[in-house]
Scaffold this motif. Sequence first.
Motif, PDB file in Angstrom:
ATOM      1  N   GLU A  90       0.793  -0.829  -0.309  1.00  0.00           N
ATOM      2  CA  GLU A  90       0.084   0.039   0.091  1.00  0.00           C
ATOM      3  C   GLU A  90       0.694   1.388   0.094  1.00  0.00           C
ATOM      4  N   CYS A  91       1.777   1.053   1.013  1.00  0.00           N
ATOM      5  CA  CYS A  91       2.659   2.545   0.674  1.00  0.00           C
ATOM      6  C   CYS A  91       3.795   2.244  -0.198  1.00  0.00           C
ATOM      7  N   ARG A  92       3.845   1.208  -1.012  1.00  0.00           N
ATOM      8  CA  ARG A  92       5.140   1.318  -1.946  1.00  0.00           C
ATOM      9  C   ARG A  92       4.106   1.729  -2.942  1.00  0.00           C
ATOM     10  N   TYR A  93       3.103   1.877  -3.535  1.00  0.00           N
ATOM     11  CA  TYR A  93       2.425   1.705  -4.483  1.00  0.00           C
ATOM     12  C   TYR A  93       1.345   3.213  -4.920  1.00  0.00           C
ATOM     13  N   CYS A  94       0.583   2.721  -3.584  1.00  0.00           N
ATOM     14  CA  CYS A  94      -0.657   4.258  -3.158  1.00  0.00           C
ATOM     15  C   CYS A  94      -0.037   4.823  -3.200  1.00  0.00           C
ATOM     16  N   VAL A  95       1.026   5.237  -2.418  1.00  0.00           N
ATOM     17  CA  VAL A  95       1.272   6.887  -1.042  1.00  0.00           C
ATOM     18  C   VAL A  95       2.244   6.926  -2.678  1.00  0.00           C
ATOM     19  N   PRO A  96       3.185   6.976  -3.402  1.00  0.00           N
ATOM     20  CA  PRO A  96       3.693   7.467  -4.394  1.00  0.00           C
ATOM     21  C   PRO A  96       2.449   8.183  -5.608  1.00  0.00           C
ATOM     22  N   GLU A  97       1.865   7.263  -5.969  1.00  0.00           N
ATOM     23  CA  GLU A  97       0.192   7.689  -6.422  1.00  0.00           C
ATOM     24  C   GLU A  97      -0.587   8.582  -6.398  1.00  0.00           C
ATOM     25  N   VAL A  98      -0.715   8.792  -5.148  1.00  0.00           N
ATOM     26  CA  VAL A  98      -1.726   9.736  -4.622  1.00  0.00           C
ATOM     27  C   VAL A  98      -1.074  11.179  -4.824  1.00  0.00           C
ATOM     28  N   LEU A  99       0.709  10.685  -4.242  1.00  0.00           N
ATOM     29  CA  LEU A  99       1.235  12.162  -4.144  1.00  0.00           C
ATOM     30  C   LEU A  99       1.199  12.341  -5.265  1.00  0.00           C
ATOM     31  N   GLN A 100       1.051  11.784  -6.777  1.00  0.00           N
ATOM     32  CA  GLN A 100       2.023  12.224  -7.913  1.00  0.00           C
ATOM     33  C   GLN A 100       0.251  12.279  -8.664  1.00  0.00           C
ATOM     34  N   LYS A 101      -0.415  11.369  -8.642  1.00  0.00           N
ATOM     35  CA  LYS A 101      -1.445  12.300  -9.102  1.00  0.00           C
ATOM     36  C   LYS A 101      -2.798  12.537  -8.713  1.00  0.00           C
ATOM     37  N   PRO A 102      -2.586  13.292  -8.102  1.00  0.00           N
ATOM     38  CA  PRO A 102      -3.823  13.612  -6.738  1.00  0.00           C
ATOM     39  C   PRO A 102      -5.240  14.044  -7.556  1.00  0.00           C
ATOM     40  N   THR A 103      -6.507  13.198  -6.863  1.00  0.00           N
ATOM     41  CA  THR A 103      -7.579  14.498  -7.537  1.00  0.00           C
ATOM     42  C   THR A 103      -8.024  15.408  -6.781  1.00  0.00           C
ATOM     43  N   ALA A 104      -6.601  15.792  -5.780  1.00  0.00           N
ATOM     44  CA  ALA A 104      -7.319  16.769  -5.051  1.00  0.00           C
ATOM     45  C   ALA A 104      -6.155  17.065  -4.155  1.00  0.00           C
ATOM     46  N   ILE A 105      -5.657  18.132  -3.425  1.00  0.00           N
ATOM     47  CA  ILE A 105      -5.487  18.539  -2.373  1.00  0.00           C
ATOM     48  C   ILE A 105      -6.022  19.511  -1.725  1.00  0.00           C
ATOM     49  N   PHE A 106      -5.824  19.362  -0.658  1.00  0.00           N
ATOM     50  CA  PHE A 106      -6.973  20.292   0.458  1.00  0.00           C
ATOM     51  C   PHE A 106      -5.436  20.256   1.301  1.00  0.00           C
ATOM     52  N   GLU A 107      -5.608  21.885   1.943  1.00  0.00           N
ATOM     53  CA  GLU A 107      -4.505  22.634   3.152  1.00  0.00           C
ATOM     54  C   GLU A 107      -5.363  22.672   4.155  1.00  0.00           C
ATOM     55  N   GLY A 108      -4.854  22.961   5.110  1.00  0.00           N
ATOM     56  CA  GLY A 108      -5.519  23.382   6.467  1.00  0.00           C
ATOM     57  C   GLY A 108      -6.609  22.478   6.844  1.00  0.00           C
TER      58      GLY A 108
END
Lengths: 159, 137
Positions: free
Chosen positions: A62-80
């Motif tokens: 999950e960390c190997r694949y899902c984390v980089p994929e979401v960091l590099q192809k996010p559907t959204a980034i929220f702040e705060g």
Amino acid sequence: MYYRLVVYFSSTKSAGLFRWLINGLKIEAVDPITGKICCDVFISYERLHKFFKPRGLGAVLECRYCVPEVLQKPTAIFEGLCQNEDEPRNRGCGWRCYCGIPSHDYSEDGTALQPRKNKVFLVFVTEELVAYNWRWEKCCPDKPELPINYQTRFRDQKL
Amino acid sequence: MNTLSNEEFAKEIMKLANETPSHGPIAYYDQDGDCIEFLSTPGNFYAERIDDLITVYYDEKTDEIIGSLVKDVSQFIKKNPRFAILVESGRVRLAHLFIAGLGSQTQEPNDIVIQTYKKLLEQAEETSVEAGFAVIN
């Protein structure tokens, strides 16, 4: 394994406060301002060791694949990540939540599965760009690419 | 430190996969996130935030509560200094933290929240989990 020394000079932290050495792996992520892959995020090696390794291969994958994929192809980034109005302003305000639907989920034994139905994968990143938490959450019924209650739980949607 | 390519990252991560997983409860304090993560049964889960302090981890298959993330632990103790007694020699018992969390609610929690805390409390007591902890200024 890599090491870094994190130094706070942010106005939201005690200026010049040297933090402890953090073990981390540094990977690329989308910058919420430019929308391009041009910022680096540290993955907490401590969390991997203490929390993910004991959970077995599925959690590691999950960390190997899902984390980089979401960091590099996010559907959204929220702040705060502040929810409370009385929450101290120096906690969570500049923190980000990367949201996405990875190509696969992984069973506990490491078998690749379809992404979870009605769920999104979130990666939480501190102001110092340390990814300290990642997990699946329920999606918004109207916008399945976003987490449930995204309208109220984050301050801004950056992307 | 160089930024890792996805392949290099994958290689580093897979070094973790060589050991046999454990089956006991896990609890640890993450200083970056200022949070304590707790899993009574290691397994796949999804998360749901129930209040400002607690995000609950539910088993992906059964929807049973199997853990939690306690957020902003040091901030919680700073805001509620009386709960500093929960920390002993740099360690905090999770069961005590759940009681304090429920007790500090400014609004009357609904039944679902109360039942969730109760379940987490039971699991924390059964497993006697505690986590190393440091107050962040």
